[in-house]
Scaffold this active site. Structure first.
Site, PDB file in Angstrom:
ATOM      1  N   SER A  45      36.745 -24.904 -97.328  1.00  9.37           N
ATOM      2  CA  SER A  45      36.357 -26.284 -97.616  1.00  9.37           C
ATOM      3  C   SER A  45      37.360 -26.798 -98.641  1.00  9.37           C
ATOM      4  CB  SER A  45      34.926 -26.330 -98.169  1.00  9.37           C
ATOM      5  OG  SER A  45      34.475 -27.664 -98.198  1.00  9.37           O
ATOM      6  N   GLU A  46      38.069 -27.882 -98.317  1.00  8.68           N
ATOM      7  CA  GLU A  46      39.247 -28.239 -99.104  1.00  8.68           C
ATOM      8  C   GLU A  46      38.929 -28.731-100.516  1.00  8.68           C
ATOM      9  OE1 GLU A  46      38.455 -29.707 -96.179  1.00  8.68           O
ATOM     10  OE2 GLU A  46      38.802 -31.871 -96.229  1.00  8.68           O
ATOM     11  N   ASN A  47      37.639 -28.938-100.810  1.00  8.33           N
ATOM     12  CA  ASN A  47      37.301 -29.269-102.195  1.00  8.33           C
ATOM     13  C   ASN A  47      37.291 -28.033-103.095  1.00  8.33           C
ATOM     14  OD1 ASN A  47      35.022 -28.720-100.512  1.00  8.33           O
ATOM     15  ND2 ASN A  47      33.683 -29.258-102.197  1.00  8.33           N
ATOM     16  N   SER A  87      43.749 -25.263-103.610  1.00 13.78           N
ATOM     17  CA  SER A  87      43.202 -25.444-102.274  1.00 13.78           C
ATOM     18  C   SER A  87      44.264 -25.996-101.323  1.00 13.78           C
ATOM     19  CB  SER A  87      42.009 -26.396-102.333  1.00 13.78           C
ATOM     20  OG  SER A  87      41.478 -26.600-101.048  1.00 13.78           O
TER      21      SER A  87
END
Lengths: 208, 234
Positions: A45-47, A87
């Site tokens: 999850s790119e967060n 990330s």
């Protein structure tokens, strides 16, 4: 024709054991429900998370634990957290094997448009431009045609691009196509769809 | 050296001026410096340029500073959750610079790390590349993006010790470390300030060198999209 869940199930067949994968918002999120038995993938999850788990049980939501769609989620035993710079370092650095994303338009040269419709509400590209520029393989999942029946699989995109020449495979409600030299190649047709149907619904050049 | 301040207002004292650039941590409403945002609202500082991945929602997060018209420009990757933002943007009252999310994170990291600019493949062939230097490396196109150095960073962490060492919790870390490093001055708000020596030095997420002022307070920590699953019956 495939429905949303059948499209997600078909997209799940793209996954390979050991891969790190990023799933976009919408139908791509459903892919996690259909991961084939014996295949272990780690969802990014790119967060700032690797090893994304399912939605929490009611009462166990944690405001500090969300996915890139801002939905509450859970962690897994293998979960790792990191900041946004790291990330996207792993995204641009090619460490994520595949991204499965939604789209508004895809072109026969692999161009992707999925972030903006000029003159309408402009929300932003989020992490989509970084993902398509960096991950090993980009698979798009979307309806083959618009609500008015026009093809979204085009000779060239009309909307502002998210990335140029970035799409490898397109999975729609009508079938599966690969971006190859000179255009798109039909990989398979959805249940009850003929090759002629697929060609008729596609504006892009189909080769082979 | 005393980094701990009694309130957001006290910590912001002497650091605010009209037209300044602020780097803010947070992703959506997760890990946002809600106390410092409220402090800036009370101070009334105007014409702010704010580098933040999102712009809050109406009435919470950075949406608070949009409602009071204190923001001149946002540098963000996604602003979809805020009706007042859209109104001000479409009427030309608010400037908006869209950055791809990873480019924004790296611009903040670079700014804090003394890197004036970097080349990235993100955005090549899109509107993001317009007006930017394009350079070929090993036959592939990259575009030049600049580091961001802010006048002030405002971030939210879980725990701090009095020396400013920070520990974040789960995905509330997000943009906070890169945003913290990008500021000439950084204020961190935390849920708990713990005694010196009680944080494991091997498990510090952001060393105190980046943090100049600290406040402790209670946080609303609003959830933007509450999603749950049903318990399977036994």
């Amino acid at each position: 024709m495939w429905d949303r869940n059948q499209m997600a199930a078909r997209a799940a067949l793209e996954l390979q054991d050991g891969w790190y994968v990023n799933l976009g918002i919408g139908i791509p999120t459903l892919v996690s429900n259909y991961i084939p038995k014996g295949i272990e993938v780690t969802l990014q999850s790119e967060n700032g998370m690797l090893g994304m788990g399912p939605f929490p049980y009611e009462g166990e939501e944690d405001a500090d634990l969300i996915n890139a769609g801002k939905q509450t989620i859970t962690e897994l035993p293998q979960t790792a957290y990191f900041d946004s710079a790291q990330s996207f370092a792993m995204i641009r650095g090619g460490k994520i094997a595949m991204a499965i994303l939604g789209a508004m338009e895809v072109a026969e040269n692999g161009d992707l448009a999925n972030w903006m419709i000029p003159g309408k509400l402009v929300k932003g590209m989020g992490g989509a431009m970084d993902l398509v520029a960096g991950v090993g393989r980009v698979v798009v999942v979307m309806d083959h045609t618009s609500k008015t029946g026009e093809s979204k699989v085009l000779k060239s995109c009309t909307l502002p691009l998210t990335g140029r020449g970035v799409v490898n495979r397109i999975i729609t409600n009508l079938g599966v196509l690969d971006v190859v030299q000179g255009g798109l190649k039909i990989v398979e047709c959805a249940d009850g769809v003929t090759e002629a149907d697929l060609r008729a619904a596609t504006e892009a050049t189909i080769v082979g | 050296m005393k980094k701990i301040f009694p309130s957001a207002e006290a910590a912001l004292q002497g650091l605010l001026h009209d037209g300044m650039v602020i780097a803010a941590g947070g992703f959506g409403l997760c890990g946002i410096p809600e106390l410092l945002i409220e402090g800036i609202r009370k101070a009334g500082t105007k014409d702010l340029t704010i580098a933040s991945n999102n712009a809050g929602v109406d009435g919470f997060g950075l949406g608070v500073l949009l409602a009071t018209r204190q923001v001149k420009k946002m540098i963000s990757s996604y602003v979809g959750e805020n009706a007042e933002f859209m109104r001000q943007y479409l009427s030309g009252e608010l400037e908006l610079e869209f950055n791809p999310q990873g480019t924004l994170a790296e611009r903040l990291r670079a700014g804090g790390a003394g890197i004036a600019g970097f080349y990235t493949k993100t955005g090549v062939g899109t509107v993001i590349a317009e007006g930017k230097e394009v350079k070929l490396f090993d036959g592939q196109e990259y575009i030049l993006e600049r580091g961001i150095v802010a006048d002030l960073s405002i971030v939210k962490a879980w725990k701090a010790d009095p020396s400013g060492n920070l520990v974040f919790r789960k995905t509330a870390r997000n943009f906070n470390p890169p945003a913290a490093t990008a500021g000439r001055v950084c204020i961190a708000e935390v849920e708990e300030i713990v005694p010196l020596g009680s944080l494991d030095p091997d498990a510090i997420h952001l060393p105190g060198i980046y943090v100049h002022r600290l406040i402790q307070g209670s946080h609303e920590k609003r959830i933007e999209q509450r999603t749950v699953r049903k318990r399977e019956s036994v």
